[in-house]
Write an enzyme that holds these catalytic residues in place. Structure first.
Site, PDB file in Angstrom:
ATOM      1  N   LYS A   1       9.043   2.755  -7.677  1.00 52.13           N
ATOM      2  CA  LYS A   1       7.974   3.126  -6.727  1.00 52.13           C
ATOM      3  C   LYS A   1       8.013   4.608  -6.368  1.00 52.13           C
ATOM      4  CE  LYS A   1       6.377  -1.081  -4.526  1.00 52.13           C
ATOM      5  NZ  LYS A   1       5.779  -1.625  -3.309  1.00 52.13           N
ATOM      6  N   LEU A   2       9.242   5.160  -6.210  1.00 52.21           N
ATOM      7  CA  LEU A   2       9.330   6.597  -5.914  1.00 52.21           C
ATOM      8  C   LEU A   2       8.665   7.397  -7.036  1.00 52.21           C
ATOM      9  CD1 LEU A   2      12.978   7.039  -4.542  1.00 52.21           C
ATOM     10  CD2 LEU A   2      10.849   6.836  -3.250  1.00 52.21           C
TER      11      LEU A   2
ATOM     12  N   MET B   1      -4.036  -7.362  -6.723  1.00 47.80           N
ATOM     13  CA  MET B   1      -3.583  -8.485  -7.542  1.00 47.80           C
ATOM     14  C   MET B   1      -4.707  -9.361  -8.088  1.00 47.80           C
ATOM     15  SD  MET B   1      -0.476  -7.719  -7.634  1.00 47.80           S
ATOM     16  CE  MET B   1       0.320  -9.137  -8.385  1.00 47.80           C
TER      17      MET B   1
ATOM     18  N   HIS C   1       1.123   0.776 -13.049  1.00 43.96           N
ATOM     19  CA  HIS C   1       1.899  -0.399 -13.442  1.00 43.96           C
ATOM     20  C   HIS C   1       3.383  -0.026 -13.495  1.00 43.96           C
ATOM     21  CE1 HIS C   1       2.664  -4.282 -15.288  1.00 43.96           C
ATOM     22  NE2 HIS C   1       3.461  -3.662 -16.123  1.00 43.96           N
TER      23      HIS C   1
ATOM     24  N   LEU D   1     -10.213  -7.618 -12.672  1.00 42.64           N
ATOM     25  CA  LEU D   1     -11.641  -7.301 -12.544  1.00 42.64           C
ATOM     26  C   LEU D   1     -12.407  -7.898 -13.730  1.00 42.64           C
ATOM     27  CD1 LEU D   1     -11.371  -3.587 -11.348  1.00 42.64           C
ATOM     28  CD2 LEU D   1     -11.978  -5.590  -9.957  1.00 42.64           C
TER      29      LEU D   1
ATOM     30  N   ASP E   1      -3.430  -4.671 -17.979  1.00 44.68           N
ATOM     31  CA  ASP E   1      -2.413  -3.665 -18.267  1.00 44.68           C
ATOM     32  C   ASP E   1      -2.574  -3.043 -19.655  1.00 44.68           C
ATOM     33  OD1 ASP E   1      -1.361  -4.189 -15.756  1.00 44.68           O
ATOM     34  OD2 ASP E   1      -0.044  -5.751 -16.506  1.00 44.68           O
TER      35      ASP E   1
ATOM     36  N   GLY F   1       0.783  -1.232   0.000  1.00 45.53           N
ATOM     37  CA  GLY F   1       0.000   0.000   0.000  1.00 45.53           C
ATOM     38  C   GLY F   1       0.814   1.281   0.000  1.00 45.53           C
TER      39      GLY F   1
ATOM     40  N   ARG G   1     -15.542 -14.681 -10.509  1.00 42.84           N
ATOM     41  CA  ARG G   1     -14.984 -13.338 -10.386  1.00 42.84           C
ATOM     42  C   ARG G   1     -16.061 -12.265 -10.223  1.00 42.84           C
ATOM     43  NH1 ARG G   1      -9.740 -12.399 -11.599  1.00 42.84           N
ATOM     44  NH2 ARG G   1      -9.354 -14.293 -12.760  1.00 42.84           N
TER      45      ARG G   1
ATOM     46  N   GLU H   1       6.351   6.254  -9.077  1.00 47.10           N
ATOM     47  CA  GLU H   1       4.907   5.965  -9.006  1.00 47.10           C
ATOM     48  C   GLU H   1       4.209   6.909  -8.033  1.00 47.10           C
ATOM     49  OE1 GLU H   1       4.696   1.190 -10.008  1.00 47.10           O
ATOM     50  OE2 GLU H   1       4.555   1.793  -7.928  1.00 47.10           O
TER      51      GLU H   1
HETATM   52  C1  GRF Z   1       3.456  -1.142  -7.576  1.00 40.19           C
HETATM   53  O1  GRF Z   1       4.729  -1.314  -8.102  1.00 40.19           O
HETATM   54  C2  GRF Z   1       2.440  -1.059  -8.679  1.00 40.19           C
HETATM   55  O2  GRF Z   1       2.936  -0.519  -9.859  1.00 40.19           O
HETATM   56  C3  GRF Z   1       2.062  -2.499  -8.901  1.00 40.19           C
HETATM   57  O3  GRF Z   1       2.086  -3.072  -7.620  1.00 40.19           O
HETATM   58  C4  GRF Z   1       2.974  -2.367  -6.787  1.00 40.19           C
HETATM   59  C5  GRF Z   1       2.223  -1.984  -5.560  1.00 40.19           C
HETATM   60  O4  GRF Z   1       3.052  -1.466  -4.558  1.00 40.19           O
HETATM   61  N1  GRF Z   1       0.779  -2.592  -9.570  1.00 40.19           N
HETATM   62  P1  GRF Z   1       2.426  -0.784  -3.274  1.00 40.19           P
HETATM   63  O5  GRF Z   1       1.515  -1.818  -2.593  1.00 40.19           O
HETATM   64  O6  GRF Z   1       1.682   0.427  -3.689  1.00 40.19           O
HETATM   65  O7  GRF Z   1       3.608  -0.460  -2.414  1.00 40.19           O
END
Ligand code: GRF
Length: 199
Positions: A171-172, A90, A109, A93, A145, A11, A65, A174
């Site tokens: 992630k940074l 994960m 992503h 949908l 995706d 998260g 689903r 993101e």
């Molecule tokens: C991220 O790298 C996102 O791109 C991918 O899953 C990861 C989630 O990381 N879909 P977090 O739970 O937000 O730390």
């Protein structure tokens, strides 16, 4: 705009979305609800600490689903949610859900789509030997995706990188682009119908 975030794990993107809205008074969205399909997702604790309502819906309770998605949908409607952000969620949908929320579901992503779809995108990039990868915020359509791109940020791959160092820098990036991309959508400045193009 009231939004919900769907998670399965850490998260950190969820946290970035929450933080942006609470520290930017001009933010056009508000995180109302966090839903996880896993009861032990770390992100749930972080959401609770931030004072956000959390719910767990275990996908294993559902045979198909769509029944899982209908339970999510009910929660979203009860809380007047207008936009859904997937953040490390994960589960795929169903078509039913994606059509019902057309143009209202965003995902992040860890690659520059359309390269490296699916799981372990940072590892895929390392294995491919590319020098630049990054992250993408896009609208969710039925295909995994896929769906129009809202925002991207590039990240250079260093010769010293392994999966974890690369993943960290992605992630940074993101955390920077997800809140601003969501803000654009919440303000109506980016929409799926503007750009019916696929990735
Ligand atoms: C991220 O790298 C996102 O791109 C991918 O899953 C990861 C989630 O990381 N879909 P977090 O739970 O937000 O730390």
């Amino acid at each position: 705009t009231p939004i919900a975030i769907l998670i399965s794990g850490t998260g950190s993107n969820m946290q970035a979305l929450i933080k942006h809205s609470t520290t930017h008074p001009e933010s056009s969205y508000q995180v109302k609800l966090v839903i996880s399909n896993k009861a032990d997702a770390l992100g749930l604790i972080k959401a609770q600490e931030a004072g956000i309502m959390t719910k767990v819906i275990d996908h294993r309770k559902f045979k198909v689903r769509e029944s899982f998605d209908r339970e999510i949908d009910t929660l979203l409607l009860e809380n007047n949610i207008e936009i859904i952000c997937l953040a490390g969620f994960m589960r795929l949908l169903s078509g039913w859900m994606v059509q019902k929320w057309h143009g209202k579901i965003l995902n992040i992503h860890p690659s520059l789509l359309p390269s490296f779809k699916g799981v372990n995108a940072p590892k895929q990039a390392l294995n491919a030997g590319v020098k630049v990868t990054g992250c993408t915020v896009h609208f969710v359509v039925e295909e995994m995706d896929d769906g129009a791109i809202i925002e991207q940020r590039s990240v250079r791959i260093e010769t010293t990188d392994d999966v974890s160092t690369l993943q960290y820098r992605i992630k940074l990036a993101e955390h920077q682009i997800y809140p601003t991309a969501l803000d654009q959508v919440a303000k109506g400045l980016a929409s799926l119908d503007d750009k019916e193009n696929k990735v």
